[in-house]
Design a protein around this motif. Sequence first.
Motif: not given
Length: 144
Positions: A46, A49-50, A53-54, A109-110, A114, A121
């Motif tokens: 996870q 993956s985060a 994305e960022v 955590s994501k 964030f 998000a």
Amino acid sequence: MKNVENELGDASYSQKATEMVLKIYDPAMCCSSGVCGPSVDPILAQFASALKEVSKHAGVRVERYNLGQQPQAFAANETVKAMLGNGGMEELPFIFINDVLWLKGRHPSKAELFDALNIKASVLFTSFTAPQDDSACCADGGCC
């Protein structure tokens, strides 16, 4: 598992995402992300993956170092070197935002990531559009 208060308070995290640099100093893992081998830790998956994305959609520069593969990065950072010298090996990973220690001892955590980077998000999903037709994804009909 500690959140680390920084001397600058929340103001240090209010910069625009394009100005952010996220540095992760991970413990020794089998590969650069820890997402490999027969039993993958879901938290590492996870987190990886985060980070994608960022990095891709929010403009945050991500630098990730694995103690087993890039020990020179640990030695080159005086703060990291000092923390390791004071018995901090068990407190890895060390996570810095704009060179300020933000978190140590666990991967966030994501949502935590964030929030710390001041990223909504919804921003991540406005910078790209999904294909209109699933069949156009790949020529062979599979998912890419």
